[in-house]
Design a protein around this motif. Structure first.
Motif, PDB file in Angstrom:
ATOM      1  N   GLU A  24       1.129  -1.361  -0.060  1.00 32.07           N
ATOM      2  CA  GLU A  24      -0.361   0.163   0.114  1.00 32.07           C
ATOM      3  C   GLU A  24       0.996   1.596  -0.380  1.00 32.07           C
ATOM      4  OE1 GLU A  24      -2.693  -0.379   2.885  1.00 32.07           O
ATOM      5  OE2 GLU A  24      -3.399  -2.167   2.779  1.00 32.07           O
ATOM      6  N   PHE A  25       1.892   1.086   0.414  1.00 29.34           N
ATOM      7  CA  PHE A  25       3.226   2.147   1.191  1.00 29.34           C
ATOM      8  C   PHE A  25       4.008   2.896  -0.692  1.00 29.34           C
ATOM      9  CE2 PHE A  25       2.271   3.068   5.403  1.00 29.34           C
ATOM     10  CZ  PHE A  25       2.844   3.510   5.523  1.00 29.34           C
ATOM     11  N   LEU A  26       3.920   1.158  -0.808  1.00 26.86           N
ATOM     12  CA  LEU A  26       4.784   1.939  -2.632  1.00 26.86           C
ATOM     13  C   LEU A  26       3.962   2.289  -3.506  1.00 26.86           C
ATOM     14  CD1 LEU A  26       6.491  -1.513  -2.411  1.00 26.86           C
ATOM     15  CD2 LEU A  26       7.367   1.378  -1.860  1.00 26.86           C
ATOM     16  N   GLU A  27       3.055   1.349  -3.845  1.00 23.47           N
ATOM     17  CA  GLU A  27       2.296   2.205  -4.122  1.00 23.47           C
ATOM     18  C   GLU A  27       0.958   3.189  -4.626  1.00 23.47           C
ATOM     19  OE1 GLU A  27      -1.348  -0.844  -4.184  1.00 23.47           O
ATOM     20  OE2 GLU A  27      -0.595  -2.801  -5.077  1.00 23.47           O
ATOM     21  N   ALA A  28       1.056   4.084  -2.956  1.00 22.69           N
ATOM     22  CA  ALA A  28       0.911   5.595  -3.252  1.00 22.69           C
ATOM     23  C   ALA A  28       1.552   6.575  -3.098  1.00 22.69           C
ATOM     24  CB  ALA A  28       0.580   5.691  -1.139  1.00 22.69           C
ATOM     25  N   GLY A  29       3.202   5.530  -3.563  1.00 26.14           N
ATOM     26  CA  GLY A  29       4.263   6.655  -3.534  1.00 26.14           C
ATOM     27  C   GLY A  29       5.192   6.780  -2.227  1.00 26.14           C
ATOM     28  N   THR A  30       5.115   6.329  -1.663  1.00 30.73           N
ATOM     29  CA  THR A  30       5.534   6.385   0.122  1.00 30.73           C
ATOM     30  C   THR A  30       6.763   5.083   0.481  1.00 30.73           C
ATOM     31  OG1 THR A  30       3.785   7.019   0.853  1.00 30.73           O
ATOM     32  CG2 THR A  30       5.322   6.833   2.581  1.00 30.73           C
ATOM     33  N   PRO A  31       7.910   5.776   0.648  1.00 30.43           N
ATOM     34  CA  PRO A  31       9.091   4.832   0.565  1.00 30.43           C
ATOM     35  C   PRO A  31       8.657   3.632   1.388  1.00 30.43           C
ATOM     36  CG  PRO A  31       9.726   6.554   1.018  1.00 30.43           C
ATOM     37  CD  PRO A  31       8.058   7.151   0.982  1.00 30.43           C
ATOM     38  N   VAL A  32       9.427   2.620   1.644  1.00 28.49           N
ATOM     39  CA  VAL A  32       9.877   1.362   2.183  1.00 28.49           C
ATOM     40  C   VAL A  32      11.038   0.949   2.727  1.00 28.49           C
ATOM     41  CG1 VAL A  32       9.021  -1.471   2.368  1.00 28.49           C
ATOM     42  CG2 VAL A  32       7.280   0.414   2.026  1.00 28.49           C
ATOM     43  N   ALA A  33      11.567   0.432   3.639  1.00 32.70           N
ATOM     44  CA  ALA A  33      12.847   0.020   3.869  1.00 32.70           C
ATOM     45  C   ALA A  33      12.785  -1.156   4.784  1.00 32.70           C
ATOM     46  CB  ALA A  33      13.842   1.094   4.382  1.00 32.70           C
ATOM     47  N   ALA A  34      13.867  -2.270   4.415  1.00 33.95           N
ATOM     48  CA  ALA A  34      13.359  -3.413   4.701  1.00 33.95           C
ATOM     49  C   ALA A  34      15.013  -4.271   4.714  1.00 33.95           C
ATOM     50  CB  ALA A  34      12.206  -4.723   3.871  1.00 33.95           C
ATOM     51  N   ILE A  35      14.755  -4.113   6.371  1.00 35.62           N
ATOM     52  CA  ILE A  35      16.385  -5.439   6.280  1.00 35.62           C
ATOM     53  C   ILE A  35      15.938  -7.274   6.782  1.00 35.62           C
ATOM     54  CG2 ILE A  35      16.436  -4.887   8.625  1.00 35.62           C
ATOM     55  CD1 ILE A  35      19.289  -3.947   8.168  1.00 35.62           C
ATOM     56  N   CYS A  36      17.275  -7.984   6.080  1.00 38.38           N
ATOM     57  CA  CYS A  36      17.239  -8.897   6.858  1.00 38.38           C
ATOM     58  C   CYS A  36      16.169 -10.022   6.940  1.00 38.38           C
ATOM     59  CB  CYS A  36      17.357  -9.230   7.873  1.00 38.38           C
ATOM     60  SG  CYS A  36      17.563 -10.409   9.230  1.00 38.38           S
ATOM     61  N   GLY A  37      15.100 -10.451   7.575  1.00 40.28           N
ATOM     62  CA  GLY A  37      13.516 -11.344   7.463  1.00 40.28           C
ATOM     63  C   GLY A  37      12.352 -10.848   6.035  1.00 40.28           C
ATOM     64  N   ALA A  38      12.788  -8.636   6.507  1.00 39.07           N
ATOM     65  CA  ALA A  38      11.452  -8.793   5.658  1.00 39.07           C
ATOM     66  C   ALA A  38      11.984  -8.655   3.984  1.00 39.07           C
ATOM     67  CB  ALA A  38      11.832  -6.492   6.667  1.00 39.07           C
ATOM     68  N   SER A  68       9.804   4.455  -3.093  1.00 36.35           N
ATOM     69  CA  SER A  68      11.883   4.077  -3.282  1.00 36.35           C
ATOM     70  C   SER A  68      11.472   2.971  -2.543  1.00 36.35           C
ATOM     71  CB  SER A  68      12.785   4.580  -3.132  1.00 36.35           C
ATOM     72  OG  SER A  68      12.468   6.024  -4.436  1.00 36.35           O
ATOM     73  N   LEU A  69      11.909   1.926  -2.445  1.00 39.91           N
ATOM     74  CA  LEU A  69      12.621   1.218  -1.693  1.00 39.91           C
ATOM     75  C   LEU A  69      13.948   0.016  -1.745  1.00 39.91           C
ATOM     76  CD1 LEU A  69      11.439  -1.515  -0.257  1.00 39.91           C
ATOM     77  CD2 LEU A  69      11.627  -3.213  -2.012  1.00 39.91           C
ATOM     78  N   VAL A  70      13.973   0.456  -0.355  1.00 35.52           N
ATOM     79  CA  VAL A  70      15.636  -0.208   0.167  1.00 35.52           C
ATOM     80  C   VAL A  70      15.584  -1.502   0.880  1.00 35.52           C
ATOM     81  CG1 VAL A  70      17.275   0.879   1.889  1.00 35.52           C
ATOM     82  CG2 VAL A  70      16.070   2.662   0.841  1.00 35.52           C
ATOM     83  N   THR A  71      16.681  -2.630   0.883  1.00 31.89           N
ATOM     84  CA  THR A  71      16.418  -3.750   0.890  1.00 31.89           C
ATOM     85  C   THR A  71      18.495  -3.241   1.560  1.00 31.89           C
ATOM     86  OG1 THR A  71      17.023  -4.377  -1.025  1.00 31.89           O
ATOM     87  CG2 THR A  71      14.502  -4.503   0.177  1.00 31.89           C
ATOM     88  N   ALA A  72      18.534  -4.553   2.182  1.00 34.11           N
ATOM     89  CA  ALA A  72      19.949  -5.079   2.450  1.00 34.11           C
ATOM     90  C   ALA A  72      19.108  -6.221   3.918  1.00 34.11           C
ATOM     91  CB  ALA A  72      20.281  -3.994   3.746  1.00 34.11           C
ATOM     92  N   GLY A  73      20.534  -6.872   3.992  1.00 35.21           N
ATOM     93  CA  GLY A  73      20.642  -8.060   4.755  1.00 35.21           C
ATOM     94  C   GLY A  73      21.218  -7.505   6.330  1.00 35.21           C
ATOM     95  N   PRO A  74      20.825  -8.749   7.011  1.00 30.93           N
ATOM     96  CA  PRO A  74      20.786  -8.300   8.510  1.00 30.93           C
ATOM     97  C   PRO A  74      22.597  -8.004   8.776  1.00 30.93           C
ATOM     98  CG  PRO A  74      21.168 -11.142   7.913  1.00 30.93           C
ATOM     99  CD  PRO A  74      20.777  -9.682   6.341  1.00 30.93           C
ATOM    100  N   THR A  75      23.822  -8.310   8.428  1.00 29.66           N
ATOM    101  CA  THR A  75      24.911  -7.695   8.320  1.00 29.66           C
ATOM    102  C   THR A  75      25.038  -5.818   8.421  1.00 29.66           C
ATOM    103  OG1 THR A  75      25.947  -8.617   6.717  1.00 29.66           O
ATOM    104  CG2 THR A  75      25.420 -10.259   8.073  1.00 29.66           C
TER     105      THR A  75
END
Length: 207
Positions: free
Chosen positions: A94-108, A158-165
């Motif tokens: 819903e956030f991404l479709e609305a144009g609001t960014p999301v940041a997810a790390i590790c299991g997310a 926009s979407l940010v992703t990263a690993g747990p370390t």
């Protein structure tokens, strides 16, 4: 995102959420004028992986993308042991479709993969085969990097992703996305906290 909400960042909290993964992000956002509000499945307290008890500021069904500058999702055992956290992945959509960014790390990141949100975006995670195990269709967009920002297309957030370390690289991408630091200070911030480069401190303190 409305201008009045530009300073509010929402951090998802749930049992066993990996509290160290966003410590740099939330601490330095707060120091730079942002307000961090926690969001749970309900307003009932949760316990982090580090054993800290957190009282959510609001429940997930109260959260609206228009009231937020960013949604942050951390790792937790629940991403890989059932569908308890699936509502957070749906909210990320819903956030991404609305144009609001999301940041997810590790299991997310796996939660977003199962939701189909990584199929058409550049992304990263712990390792490629971790996401491949979800059965998602985005393997061709996987990037071997500490953290990745995909700017989205057609008005998507926009979407940010990263690993747990990589909590420092994750924070760097968030700061760059939100414009917390200019390019010179962002580089200095990363060198200071990732590389322990003492010379970067002077750059950060400069006007």
């Amino acid at each position: 995102m409305s201008s009045s909400s530009a300073g509010t960042v929402h951090l998802a909290v749930y049992d066993t959420f990996a509290d160290w993964e966003t410590g740099y992000t939330t601490a330095h956002l707060t120091q730079n004028g942002y307000t961090v509000r926690t969001v749970g499945l309900s307003r009932e307290p949760v316990t982090t992986m580090g054993g800290l008890r957190v009282q959510p500021d609001l429940a997930l069904d109260e959260l609206r993308a228009r009231d937020s500058a960013l949604l942050i999702l951390t790792g937790a055992s629940g991403w890989d042991t059932g569908e308890t956290l699936t509502p957070f992945a749906r909210t990320a959509r819903e956030f991404l479709e609305a144009g609001t960014p999301v940041a997810a790390i590790c299991g997310a990141t796996a939660g977003l993969a199962r939701e189909g949100l990584l199929d058409d975006r550049a992304h990263t995670s712990a390792v490629s085969f971790y996401l491949a195990a979800t059965g998602y269709a985005g393997g061709g967009r996987y990037v071997e990097a500490d953290a990745v920002t995909d700017a989205g297309a057609g008005g998507a957030g926009s979407l940010v992703t990263a690993g747990p370390t990589e909590p420092v690289a994750f924070a760097r991408e968030v700061f760059g996305l939100l414009g917390v630091y200019d390019a010179k200070k962002l580089d200095a911030w990363y060198r200071l906290f990732h590389d322990s480069d003492a010379s970067a401190y002077e750059v950060l303190q400069g006007e």
